[in-house]
Design a protein around this motif. Structure first.
Motif, PDB file in Angstrom:
ATOM      1  N   ALA A 134       0.824  -1.214   0.000  1.00 18.77           N
ATOM      2  CA  ALA A 134       0.000   0.000   0.000  1.00 18.77           C
ATOM      3  C   ALA A 134       0.855   1.259   0.000  1.00 18.77           C
TER       4      ALA A 134
ATOM      5  N   ARG B  74      -4.987   1.333  -2.170  1.00 18.49           N
ATOM      6  CA  ARG B  74      -5.420   2.381  -1.251  1.00 18.49           C
ATOM      7  C   ARG B  74      -4.309   2.741  -0.264  1.00 18.49           C
TER       8      ARG B  74
ATOM      9  N   TRP C  11      -2.430   3.637   3.136  1.00 15.83           N
ATOM     10  CA  TRP C  11      -2.706   3.078   4.470  1.00 15.83           C
ATOM     11  C   TRP C  11      -1.689   3.648   5.455  1.00 15.83           C
TER      12      TRP C  11
ATOM     13  N   SER D  62      -9.147   1.226   8.913  1.00 11.02           N
ATOM     14  CA  SER D  62      -9.512  -0.045   8.299  1.00 11.02           C
ATOM     15  C   SER D  62     -10.525   0.208   7.193  1.00 11.02           C
TER      16      SER D  62
ATOM     17  N   ARG E 111       1.916  -3.730   6.552  1.00  8.64           N
ATOM     18  CA  ARG E 111       2.582  -2.581   5.932  1.00  8.64           C
ATOM     19  C   ARG E 111       4.010  -2.997   5.588  1.00  8.64           C
TER      20      ARG E 111
ATOM     21  N   SER F  64       0.834  -1.842  12.522  1.00 11.17           N
ATOM     22  CA  SER F  64      -0.380  -1.049  12.340  1.00 11.17           C
ATOM     23  C   SER F  64      -1.203  -1.125  13.620  1.00 11.17           C
TER      24      SER F  64
ATOM     25  N   ARG G 221      -6.244  -4.183   8.266  1.00  8.14           N
ATOM     26  CA  ARG G 221      -6.510  -3.444   7.038  1.00  8.14           C
ATOM     27  C   ARG G 221      -7.983  -3.497   6.668  1.00  8.14           C
TER      28      ARG G 221
END
Length: 529
Positions: free
Chosen positions: A111, A233, A235, A240, A256, A273, A277
């Motif tokens: 991402a 997208r 992130w 989320s 990530r 994170s 996600r």
């Protein structure tokens, strides 16, 4: 940072053709050869990466064909390249199909980073197997970070494996949406028709396209305009994506990760994170995954244990009523008449560990195929349940005889832990053999169903089990008592326990009746006891 290692432009994917020739392909080239069923395998692909790679290729092709308004594989490399680029309209230069791209832009399965910098990312991974989802224990299972001399395709396979089948692994390391909880797994069941990788790929692509509306309705996903390639997208690690915003064929990411290149070669940077996600915890893994069985009563996706796809679970998945079969498991006429397998794959996960990769190919005989296509599997389920029960009875009888031997001929209610443990050890090969031949082996379920005299086939199976049980017990004599009196008593008591059980109507009545008939007629038994 420039774009590097484009799957659309560079021949990064190593494959072996049906004639054994090794070649390297772009992703569009690969789709063309899969449609022609010319691919035998992918030499660099590790066993636990097989299903993630297959699923990635199927979901991606189905998504591209749907967006292009097509129902059949495209004709050439240029058409596939255009269809794939159409999935990433904001990145017409193909950045989203490159393994390495600037951090603020998408890269394959990676991402975009809103911060536009990786300076705060501290976890550097130097080898693809260090990135991959397998958890090893002190280097005993598989040596960690051993793939130092690797190719870009090794990073590709590791990325897809991690991003599409990893679970929870400590704070900041969330798992995928397509499994029932962070410590679960993403097992897969599907039909494999006779042919190569491409035959199955084309078959599953067609199944996805045919069932798209069904998945949309059942899962309440987007028919049009949904998020298909989740890595497009940006992130920041705190937000989320809503499950309802996804395309039914969505390919997700859960970590990530960004790949980099320096003078030392390719490496990866990772960071944690604060949220998964995809916000799908309440779904318990029920996401419309084309290969995922769903436990209907509990409303949750299948999670396999360390036993993998043993004969008990496999027979339930094929013929039972407990699980809702995924769309890839449903047989169709186009699968042909012969050489069909149901392929089950999955990695058993746990808290901070894995408990093995499991793969089982279950052969489907012509009669079984017919019943499954007609959805008349109650008879198959009954036969499978009886066989599972009969294996348990025979193993239980063998176990008791073994424990009697190791307890010096003592009664059943006096067995100690040592005798029980030894009985477990010595009886295990019996069940393993029955597991291996349960469906397609000699005297297995398929032979009984195909036989014109299934009762005789079942009796032959009983007699074969009895013979092997006696052989195992006899082989165990050397591990039993050694002193003269105890040895004689233990062996005699153990053999008597086995013989008595085989001739008891409470164990296997059909077998007991056979022995009685043989005794009454004074004929030599099939198995000499």
């Amino acid at each position: 940072m420039t774009l590097r290692y484009s799957l659309l432009e560079e021949t990064l994917i190593g494959a072996r053709l049906a004639d054994g020739t090794r070649i390297r392909l772009t992703l569009p080239d690969l789709f063309v050869l899969l449609a022609e069923d010319r691919i035998r395998d992918f030499p660099a692909l590790r066993p636990h990466q097989r299903h993630p790679w297959h699923a990635f290729l199927v979901q991606l092709a189905a998504m591209a064909l749907h967006e292009a308004g097509q129902t059949e594989p495209l004709a050439d490399e240029a058409a596939w390249k255009a269809a794939l680029l159409a999935l990433t309209p904001d990145d017409p230069d193909g950045a989203a199909w490159c393994l390495i791209a600037p951090p603020e832009r998408p890269a394959l399965m990676q991402a975009p980073v809103p911060e536009k910098t990786l300076t705060a990312w501290k976890n550097r991974l130097l080898a693809p197997d260090e990135l991959d989802m397998l958890v090893t224990s002190k280097n005993h299972d598989l040596k960690a970070a051993r793939m130092r001399h690797c190719e870009p395709e090794d990073w590709l396979f590791a990325l897809i494996s991690l991003q599409t089948q990893e679970g929870f692994l400590g704070a900041g390391n969330y798992g995928i949406s397509r499994m029932n909880g962070g410590f679960a797994s993403r097992p897969a069941l599907g039909v494999v028709p006779l042919g190569g990788w491409g035959r199955r790929w084309a078959r599953d692509v067609r199944r996805l396209l045919d069932c798209r509306a069904e998945i949309v309705q059942d899962m309440e996903l987007c028919e049009q305009g949904g998020i298909g390639l989740v890595w497009l997208r940006p992130w920041n690690g705190t937000d989320s994506l809503a499950f309802a915003a996804l395309d039914p064929f969505y390919i997700e990411i859960c970590r990530r990760i960004r790949l980099l290149e320096s003078t030392d070669g390719v490496s990866a940077l990772a960071t944690g994170s604060k949220a998964p996600r995809i916000d799908a915890k309440s779904r318990n893994g029920v996401t419309g995954d084309p290969w995922m069985p769903v436990e209907m009563a509990a409303g949750k996706a299948l999670t396999i244990t360390g036993k993998g796809f043993d004969y008990k679970l496999s027979s339930e998945l094929l013929f039972g009523q407990k699980f809702l079969s995924p769309i890839a498991q449903a047989l169709i006429e186009e699968d042909g008449q012969q050489g069909i397998l149901i392929l089950a794959r999955g990695v058993t996960r746990g808290q901070g560990k894995t408990e093995g990769y499991h793969e089982r190919g279950i052969p489907i005989s012509p009669k079984v195929r017919g019943f499954m296509i007609q959805k008349k599997t109650d008879g198959l389920a009954k036969i499978a349940e009886e066989r599972v029960s009969d294996i348990g009875k025979m193993r239980g009888l063998l176990w008791t005889a073994l424990a009697t031997l190791f307890e010096n001929g003592a009664p059943k209610d006096t067995f100690g832990d040592s005798a029980k443990d030894k009985a477990n050890l010595f009886s295990k090969p019996f069940e393993q053999y029955e597991d291996a031949r349960f469906f397609g082996g000699p005297l297995g379920l398929n032979e009984e169903i195909e036989s014109e005299q299934p009762g005789n086939m079942r009796l032959r199976w009983y007699l074969d089990m009895a013979e092997r049980a006696q052989s195992i017990l006899t082989d165990a004599f050397d591990s039993g008592p050694r002193s003269g009196e105890q040895r004689y008593r233990a062996r005699a008591a153990a053999m008597s326990r086995l013989h008595g059980g085989l001739r008891s109507d409470k164990t296997l009545p059909t077998l007991a009746h056979y022995y009685k008939t043989q005794k009454d007629s004074k004929e030599t038994p099939y198995v000499q006891l």
